[in-house]
Design a protein around this motif. Structure first.
Motif, PDB file in Angstrom:
ATOM      1  N   ALA A  72       0.735   7.424  -2.131  1.00 43.38           N
ATOM      2  CA  ALA A  72       1.916   7.063  -1.338  1.00 43.38           C
ATOM      3  C   ALA A  72       1.500   6.480   0.008  1.00 43.38           C
ATOM      4  O   ALA A  72       1.990   5.417   0.427  1.00 43.38           O
ATOM      5  CB  ALA A  72       2.815   8.288  -1.144  1.00 43.38           C
ATOM      6  N   VAL A  73       0.589   7.152   0.681  1.00 45.95           N
ATOM      7  CA  VAL A  73       0.157   6.707   1.998  1.00 45.95           C
ATOM      8  C   VAL A  73      -0.623   5.389   1.918  1.00 45.95           C
ATOM      9  O   VAL A  73      -0.407   4.472   2.717  1.00 45.95           O
ATOM     10  CB  VAL A  73      -0.697   7.802   2.673  1.00 45.95           C
ATOM     11  CG1 VAL A  73      -1.416   7.255   3.902  1.00 45.95           C
ATOM     12  CG2 VAL A  73       0.178   8.980   3.063  1.00 45.95           C
ATOM     13  N   GLU A  74      -1.518   5.279   0.948  1.00 47.09           N
ATOM     14  CA  GLU A  74      -2.346   4.080   0.838  1.00 47.09           C
ATOM     15  C   GLU A  74      -1.519   2.852   0.482  1.00 47.09           C
ATOM     16  O   GLU A  74      -1.780   1.747   0.993  1.00 47.09           O
ATOM     17  CB  GLU A  74      -3.450   4.295  -0.190  1.00 47.09           C
ATOM     18  CG  GLU A  74      -4.496   3.191  -0.225  1.00 47.09           C
ATOM     19  CD  GLU A  74      -5.371   3.147   1.022  1.00 47.09           C
ATOM     20  OE1 GLU A  74      -6.063   2.123   1.209  1.00 47.09           O
ATOM     21  OE2 GLU A  74      -5.368   4.118   1.810  1.00 47.09           O
ATOM     22  N   LEU A  75      -0.525   3.011  -0.379  1.00 51.81           N
ATOM     23  CA  LEU A  75       0.315   1.865  -0.737  1.00 51.81           C
ATOM     24  C   LEU A  75       1.154   1.408   0.449  1.00 51.81           C
ATOM     25  O   LEU A  75       1.310   0.206   0.684  1.00 51.81           O
ATOM     26  CB  LEU A  75       1.197   2.207  -1.937  1.00 51.81           C
ATOM     27  CG  LEU A  75       0.452   2.401  -3.262  1.00 51.81           C
ATOM     28  CD1 LEU A  75       1.440   2.644  -4.397  1.00 51.81           C
ATOM     29  CD2 LEU A  75      -0.441   1.200  -3.592  1.00 51.81           C
ATOM     30  N   PHE A  76       1.695   2.353   1.195  1.00 48.23           N
ATOM     31  CA  PHE A  76       2.443   1.976   2.406  1.00 48.23           C
ATOM     32  C   PHE A  76       1.526   1.254   3.387  1.00 48.23           C
ATOM     33  O   PHE A  76       1.897   0.224   3.964  1.00 48.23           O
ATOM     34  CB  PHE A  76       3.050   3.211   3.063  1.00 48.23           C
ATOM     35  CG  PHE A  76       3.837   2.894   4.311  1.00 48.23           C
ATOM     36  CD1 PHE A  76       5.195   2.629   4.228  1.00 48.23           C
ATOM     37  CD2 PHE A  76       3.218   2.841   5.554  1.00 48.23           C
ATOM     38  CE1 PHE A  76       5.928   2.315   5.373  1.00 48.23           C
ATOM     39  CE2 PHE A  76       3.935   2.532   6.704  1.00 48.23           C
ATOM     40  CZ  PHE A  76       5.301   2.277   6.611  1.00 48.23           C
ATOM     41  N   HIS A  77       0.340   1.801   3.590  1.00 57.27           N
ATOM     42  CA  HIS A  77      -0.624   1.183   4.503  1.00 57.27           C
ATOM     43  C   HIS A  77      -0.957  -0.242   4.046  1.00 57.27           C
ATOM     44  O   HIS A  77      -1.003  -1.166   4.876  1.00 57.27           O
ATOM     45  CB  HIS A  77      -1.891   2.033   4.540  1.00 57.27           C
ATOM     46  CG  HIS A  77      -2.976   1.484   5.399  1.00 57.27           C
ATOM     47  ND1 HIS A  77      -2.817   1.217   6.742  1.00 57.27           N
ATOM     48  CD2 HIS A  77      -4.266   1.141   5.107  1.00 57.27           C
ATOM     49  CE1 HIS A  77      -3.940   0.729   7.238  1.00 57.27           C
ATOM     50  NE2 HIS A  77      -4.830   0.675   6.259  1.00 57.27           N
ATOM     51  N   SER A  78      -1.150  -0.436   2.748  1.00 56.48           N
ATOM     52  CA  SER A  78      -1.437  -1.779   2.218  1.00 56.48           C
ATOM     53  C   SER A  78      -0.275  -2.732   2.493  1.00 56.48           C
ATOM     54  O   SER A  78      -0.489  -3.884   2.875  1.00 56.48           O
ATOM     55  CB  SER A  78      -1.711  -1.708   0.716  1.00 56.48           C
ATOM     56  OG  SER A  78      -2.895  -1.001   0.444  1.00 56.48           O
ATOM     57  N   GLY A  79       0.943  -2.250   2.286  1.00 51.94           N
ATOM     58  CA  GLY A  79       2.113  -3.087   2.568  1.00 51.94           C
ATOM     59  C   GLY A  79       2.187  -3.490   4.023  1.00 51.94           C
ATOM     60  O   GLY A  79       2.519  -4.643   4.354  1.00 51.94           O
ATOM     61  N   SER A  80       1.857  -2.555   4.917  1.00 47.47           N
ATOM     62  CA  SER A  80       1.907  -2.873   6.348  1.00 47.47           C
ATOM     63  C   SER A  80       0.820  -3.895   6.716  1.00 47.47           C
ATOM     64  O   SER A  80       1.035  -4.752   7.574  1.00 47.47           O
ATOM     65  CB  SER A  80       1.747  -1.598   7.180  1.00 47.47           C
ATOM     66  OG  SER A  80       0.436  -1.085   7.118  1.00 47.47           O
ATOM     67  N   LEU A  81      -0.332  -3.823   6.061  1.00 50.18           N
ATOM     68  CA  LEU A  81      -1.395  -4.799   6.314  1.00 50.18           C
ATOM     69  C   LEU A  81      -0.975  -6.193   5.844  1.00 50.18           C
ATOM     70  O   LEU A  81      -1.268  -7.191   6.513  1.00 50.18           O
ATOM     71  CB  LEU A  81      -2.680  -4.379   5.600  1.00 50.18           C
ATOM     72  CG  LEU A  81      -3.342  -3.084   6.060  1.00 50.18           C
ATOM     73  CD1 LEU A  81      -4.606  -2.824   5.248  1.00 50.18           C
ATOM     74  CD2 LEU A  81      -3.650  -3.100   7.540  1.00 50.18           C
ATOM     75  N   ILE A  82      -0.307  -6.254   4.709  1.00 45.78           N
ATOM     76  CA  ILE A  82       0.181  -7.540   4.196  1.00 45.78           C
ATOM     77  C   ILE A  82       1.123  -8.184   5.200  1.00 45.78           C
ATOM     78  O   ILE A  82       1.020  -9.374   5.510  1.00 45.78           O
ATOM     79  CB  ILE A  82       0.893  -7.342   2.839  1.00 45.78           C
ATOM     80  CG1 ILE A  82      -0.117  -6.931   1.767  1.00 45.78           C
ATOM     81  CG2 ILE A  82       1.630  -8.618   2.416  1.00 45.78           C
ATOM     82  CD1 ILE A  82       0.523  -6.431   0.488  1.00 45.78           C
TER      83      ILE A  82
END
Length: 285
Positions: A72-82
Protein backbone atom coordinates in the motif's frame (compact mmCIF):
# COMPACT_ATOMS: atom_id res chain seq x y z
CA UNK A 1 16.09 -14.22 23.15
CA UNK A 2 17.20 -11.48 20.76
CA UNK A 3 15.37 -11.42 17.44
CA UNK A 4 17.57 -11.44 14.35
CA UNK A 5 17.55 -8.11 12.54
CA UNK A 6 15.92 -8.16 9.11
CA UNK A 7 18.44 -7.26 6.41
CA UNK A 8 17.19 -4.78 3.83
CA UNK A 9 18.74 -6.61 0.84
CA UNK A 10 17.03 -9.86 1.83
CA UNK A 11 13.78 -8.03 2.44
CA UNK A 12 13.95 -6.19 -0.89
CA UNK A 13 14.17 -9.46 -2.85
CA UNK A 14 11.22 -10.92 -0.99
CA UNK A 15 9.17 -7.74 -1.23
CA UNK A 16 9.85 -7.22 -4.94
CA UNK A 17 8.45 -10.67 -5.67
CA UNK A 18 5.43 -10.04 -3.44
CA UNK A 19 4.82 -6.67 -5.13
CA UNK A 20 5.16 -8.12 -8.62
CA UNK A 21 2.73 -10.94 -7.82
CA UNK A 22 0.27 -8.42 -6.39
CA UNK A 23 0.45 -6.19 -9.46
CA UNK A 24 -0.07 -9.18 -11.76
CA UNK A 25 -3.44 -9.76 -10.08
CA UNK A 26 -4.78 -6.25 -10.69
CA UNK A 27 -8.11 -6.34 -12.52
CA UNK A 28 -7.28 -3.77 -15.20
CA UNK A 29 -6.77 -4.02 -18.95
CA UNK A 30 -3.34 -5.26 -20.01
CA UNK A 31 -2.27 -2.00 -21.68
CA UNK A 32 -3.00 0.02 -18.54
CA UNK A 33 -1.42 -2.67 -16.37
CA UNK A 34 1.96 -2.25 -18.08
CA UNK A 35 1.78 1.50 -17.46
CA UNK A 36 0.77 1.09 -13.81
CA UNK A 37 3.57 -1.43 -13.23
CA UNK A 38 6.33 0.66 -14.80
CA UNK A 39 7.41 2.87 -11.89
CA UNK A 40 6.76 0.47 -8.98
CA UNK A 41 8.87 -2.19 -10.70
CA UNK A 42 11.77 0.00 -11.88
CA UNK A 43 13.68 -0.51 -8.65
CA UNK A 44 13.94 1.61 -5.54
CA UNK A 45 15.39 0.81 -2.13
CA UNK A 46 11.97 -0.14 -0.63
CA UNK A 47 12.84 1.86 2.48
CA UNK A 48 9.25 2.45 3.55
CA UNK A 49 8.06 -1.17 3.32
CA UNK A 50 11.28 -2.20 5.05
CA UNK A 51 10.54 0.10 7.99
CA UNK A 52 7.05 -1.40 8.29
CA UNK A 53 8.56 -4.89 8.25
CA UNK A 54 11.18 -3.99 10.89
CA UNK A 55 8.59 -2.85 13.41
CA UNK A 56 6.11 -5.57 12.46
CA UNK A 57 8.61 -8.36 13.04
CA UNK A 58 9.63 -6.83 16.36
CA UNK A 59 6.05 -7.03 17.67
CA UNK A 60 5.15 -10.35 16.02
CA UNK A 61 2.82 -9.36 13.19
CA UNK A 62 2.42 -11.97 10.40
CA UNK A 63 4.38 -11.45 7.20
CA UNK A 64 1.27 -11.45 4.97
CA UNK A 65 -0.04 -8.46 6.92
CA UNK A 66 3.07 -6.33 6.89
CA UNK A 67 3.89 -7.15 3.27
CA UNK A 68 0.45 -5.88 2.24
CA UNK A 69 0.95 -2.76 4.35
CA UNK A 70 4.24 -2.29 2.50
CA UNK A 71 2.54 -2.70 -0.88
CA UNK A 72 0.00 0.00 0.00
CA UNK A 73 2.71 2.45 0.99
CA UNK A 74 5.05 1.64 -1.91
CA UNK A 75 2.32 1.99 -4.54
CA UNK A 76 1.24 5.36 -3.16
CA UNK A 77 4.87 6.48 -3.07
CA UNK A 78 5.30 5.37 -6.71
CA UNK A 79 2.21 7.33 -7.73
CA UNK A 80 3.51 10.45 -6.02
CA UNK A 81 6.86 10.09 -7.84
CA UNK A 82 5.06 9.81 -11.18
CA UNK A 83 3.21 13.05 -10.48
CA UNK A 84 6.40 14.73 -9.20
CA UNK A 85 8.16 14.07 -12.49
CA UNK A 86 5.41 15.58 -14.67
CA UNK A 87 6.24 18.73 -16.69
CA UNK A 88 3.84 20.83 -14.60
CA UNK A 89 5.63 19.94 -11.35
CA UNK A 90 9.33 18.94 -11.38
CA UNK A 91 9.61 18.30 -15.12
CA UNK A 92 12.16 15.53 -14.75
CA UNK A 93 12.90 13.07 -17.55
CA UNK A 94 14.54 10.48 -15.28
CA UNK A 95 13.60 8.45 -12.22
CA UNK A 96 15.76 5.71 -10.69
CA UNK A 97 18.11 6.01 -13.65
CA UNK A 98 15.39 5.28 -16.22
CA UNK A 99 13.00 7.46 -18.24
CA UNK A 100 10.19 8.87 -16.13
CA UNK A 101 6.79 7.39 -16.84
CA UNK A 102 5.58 10.35 -18.90
CA UNK A 103 8.69 9.97 -21.09
CA UNK A 104 8.43 6.19 -21.39
CA UNK A 105 4.74 6.44 -22.33
CA UNK A 106 2.97 9.81 -22.42
CA UNK A 107 1.78 12.54 -20.07
CA UNK A 108 -1.89 11.50 -19.97
CA UNK A 109 -0.96 7.92 -19.10
CA UNK A 110 1.36 9.16 -16.36
CA UNK A 111 -1.35 11.31 -14.77
CA UNK A 112 -3.84 8.44 -14.76
CA UNK A 113 -1.32 5.87 -13.53
CA UNK A 114 -0.34 8.22 -10.71
CA UNK A 115 -4.01 8.70 -9.83
CA UNK A 116 -4.59 4.95 -9.76
CA UNK A 117 -1.55 4.19 -7.61
CA UNK A 118 -2.38 6.89 -5.06
CA UNK A 119 -6.01 5.75 -4.71
CA UNK A 120 -5.50 1.99 -4.84
CA UNK A 121 -3.85 1.59 -1.39
CA UNK A 122 -7.21 2.04 0.36
CA UNK A 123 -8.38 -1.15 -1.35
CA UNK A 124 -5.27 -2.96 -0.10
CA UNK A 125 -5.90 -1.79 3.46
CA UNK A 126 -9.58 -2.74 3.27
CA UNK A 127 -8.57 -6.34 2.54
CA UNK A 128 -6.25 -6.73 5.54
CA UNK A 129 -7.23 -9.53 7.93
CA UNK A 130 -7.44 -7.49 11.13
CA UNK A 131 -10.22 -6.48 13.49
CA UNK A 132 -12.75 -4.21 11.73
CA UNK A 133 -12.37 -1.44 14.32
CA UNK A 134 -8.60 -1.49 13.93
CA UNK A 135 -9.02 -1.47 10.17
CA UNK A 136 -11.22 1.62 10.46
CA UNK A 137 -8.57 3.38 12.57
CA UNK A 138 -5.80 2.34 10.17
CA UNK A 139 -7.65 3.54 7.06
CA UNK A 140 -8.59 6.77 8.78
CA UNK A 141 -4.92 7.38 9.60
CA UNK A 142 -3.96 6.47 6.03
CA UNK A 143 -6.43 8.92 4.49
CA UNK A 144 -5.21 11.69 6.79
CA UNK A 145 -1.62 10.86 5.84
CA UNK A 146 -2.32 10.80 2.09
CA UNK A 147 -4.15 14.13 2.17
CA UNK A 148 -1.31 15.70 4.16
CA UNK A 149 1.21 14.53 1.58
CA UNK A 150 -0.77 16.06 -1.28
CA UNK A 151 -1.08 19.34 0.62
CA UNK A 152 2.67 19.23 1.20
CA UNK A 153 3.29 18.76 -2.52
CA UNK A 154 1.16 21.82 -3.24
CA UNK A 155 3.07 23.91 -0.71
CA UNK A 156 6.31 22.60 -2.19
CA UNK A 157 5.53 23.75 -5.73
CA UNK A 158 4.15 27.13 -4.59
CA UNK A 159 6.96 27.83 -2.10
CA UNK A 160 8.52 31.27 -2.06
CA UNK A 161 11.94 31.43 -0.37
CA UNK A 162 11.71 32.84 3.14
CA UNK A 163 14.17 33.96 5.79
CA UNK A 164 13.36 31.21 8.32
CA UNK A 165 13.16 27.44 8.50
CA UNK A 166 9.58 27.24 9.81
CA UNK A 167 7.95 27.06 6.37
CA UNK A 168 10.53 24.60 5.07
CA UNK A 169 10.05 22.29 8.06
CA UNK A 170 6.26 22.40 7.70
CA UNK A 171 6.44 21.49 4.01
CA UNK A 172 8.91 18.68 4.67
CA UNK A 173 6.72 17.33 7.46
CA UNK A 174 3.70 17.15 5.17
CA UNK A 175 5.41 16.14 1.95
CA UNK A 176 7.93 13.59 3.26
CA UNK A 177 7.75 12.92 6.99
CA UNK A 178 4.04 12.04 7.19
CA UNK A 179 4.52 8.86 5.16
CA UNK A 180 7.37 7.78 7.42
CA UNK A 181 5.13 8.50 10.40
CA UNK A 182 2.62 6.05 8.96
CA UNK A 183 5.34 3.43 8.37
CA UNK A 184 6.49 3.65 11.98
CA UNK A 185 3.00 3.68 13.52
CA UNK A 186 0.83 1.43 11.32
CA UNK A 187 2.15 -1.90 12.67
CA UNK A 188 1.19 -0.78 16.18
CA UNK A 189 -2.30 0.23 15.03
CA UNK A 190 -2.73 -3.24 13.52
CA UNK A 191 -1.61 -4.77 16.82
CA UNK A 192 -4.02 -2.58 18.84
CA UNK A 193 -1.16 -0.87 20.67
CA UNK A 194 -2.36 2.70 20.32
CA UNK A 195 -0.08 4.42 22.81
CA UNK A 196 2.95 2.97 21.06
CA UNK A 197 1.42 3.93 17.73
CA UNK A 198 1.27 7.59 18.81
CA UNK A 199 4.83 7.51 20.10
CA UNK A 200 6.18 5.80 16.98
CA UNK A 201 4.34 8.18 14.70
CA UNK A 202 6.20 11.11 16.24
CA UNK A 203 9.45 9.17 15.95
CA UNK A 204 8.66 8.42 12.31
CA UNK A 205 8.00 12.11 11.64
CA UNK A 206 11.41 12.92 13.04
CA UNK A 207 12.97 10.22 10.88
CA UNK A 208 11.20 11.71 7.87
CA UNK A 209 12.67 15.13 8.54
CA UNK A 210 16.14 13.60 8.74
CA UNK A 211 15.54 11.68 5.51
CA UNK A 212 14.47 14.86 3.70
CA UNK A 213 17.58 16.73 4.84
CA UNK A 214 19.75 13.94 3.49
CA UNK A 215 17.75 14.02 0.25
CA UNK A 216 18.36 17.78 -0.03
CA UNK A 217 22.09 17.18 0.37
CA UNK A 218 22.14 14.45 -2.28
CA UNK A 219 20.12 16.58 -4.72
CA UNK A 220 22.73 19.30 -4.44
CA UNK A 221 25.91 17.24 -4.51
CA UNK A 222 25.40 13.95 -6.33
CA UNK A 223 25.59 13.32 -10.11
CA UNK A 224 22.72 11.82 -12.09
CA UNK A 225 24.51 8.44 -12.29
CA UNK A 226 24.14 8.03 -8.53
CA UNK A 227 21.03 10.11 -7.90
CA UNK A 228 18.99 8.45 -10.65
CA UNK A 229 17.26 11.74 -11.48
CA UNK A 230 18.34 15.19 -12.62
CA UNK A 231 20.51 16.73 -9.87
CA UNK A 232 20.16 20.31 -8.66
CA UNK A 233 16.48 20.49 -9.61
CA UNK A 234 15.29 21.73 -6.22
CA UNK A 235 17.63 24.71 -6.25
CA UNK A 236 16.80 25.62 -9.85
CA UNK A 237 13.06 25.43 -9.16
CA UNK A 238 13.34 27.38 -5.87
CA UNK A 239 11.97 24.43 -3.91
CA UNK A 240 12.21 24.44 -0.10
CA UNK A 241 15.54 23.10 1.17
CA UNK A 242 17.26 23.24 4.52
CA UNK A 243 20.44 24.06 2.60
CA UNK A 244 19.17 27.61 2.20
CA UNK A 245 19.99 28.03 5.89
CA UNK A 246 23.05 25.83 6.47
CA UNK A 247 25.88 24.15 4.59
CA UNK A 248 25.69 20.49 3.55
CA UNK A 249 28.29 19.67 6.22
CA UNK A 250 26.28 21.40 8.95
CA UNK A 251 23.08 19.73 7.76
CA UNK A 252 24.70 16.28 7.80
CA UNK A 253 26.16 16.77 11.28
CA UNK A 254 22.82 17.99 12.64
CA UNK A 255 21.00 15.06 11.05
CA UNK A 256 23.43 12.56 12.56
CA UNK A 257 22.87 14.01 16.05
CA UNK A 258 19.10 13.97 15.54
CA UNK A 259 19.24 10.37 14.38
CA UNK A 260 21.16 9.22 17.46
CA UNK A 261 18.61 10.97 19.69
CA UNK A 262 15.75 9.38 17.73
CA UNK A 263 17.06 5.87 18.44
CA UNK A 264 16.64 6.50 22.17
CA UNK A 265 12.84 6.50 21.66
CA UNK A 266 12.81 2.98 20.22
CA UNK A 267 12.81 0.09 22.67
CA UNK A 268 13.37 -2.71 20.15
CA UNK A 269 17.10 -3.51 19.70
CA UNK A 270 16.56 -5.26 16.36
CA UNK A 271 14.77 -2.18 15.00
CA UNK A 272 17.54 0.14 16.20
CA UNK A 273 20.13 -2.10 14.58
CA UNK A 274 18.19 -2.11 11.32
CA UNK A 275 17.82 1.69 11.40
CA UNK A 276 21.54 2.16 11.97
CA UNK A 277 22.31 0.07 8.89
CA UNK A 278 19.64 1.96 6.97
CA UNK A 279 21.22 5.26 8.01
CA UNK A 280 24.55 4.17 6.52
CA UNK A 281 22.83 3.08 3.32
CA UNK A 282 20.99 6.39 2.92
CA UNK A 283 24.07 8.51 3.65
CA UNK A 284 26.26 6.55 1.22
CA UNK A 285 23.61 6.26 -1.52
Amino acid sequence: MKTKTLKINDFRKEFDKFLRDHLERLMVCSSFSSIINYTPLTGGKRLRPYLIALFSQAIGLPSELYMKLGVAVELFHSGSLIHDDLPAIDNDDFRRGKPSLHKAFDEASAILAGDFLMLYPVKVLQELTINEHLKFLLINEWIRTALSIIEGEYLDVTYEPSSNTKDVNRIHRLKTAELFGFCFSSPFICADRMEEAKKMKETGLRFGHIFQVLDDIKDKLQPIEILGKTPGKDEKLNRPSILRFMSPEEALNTSEKDFKTLLENIEYPEVCEGLKKLWKLIVKA
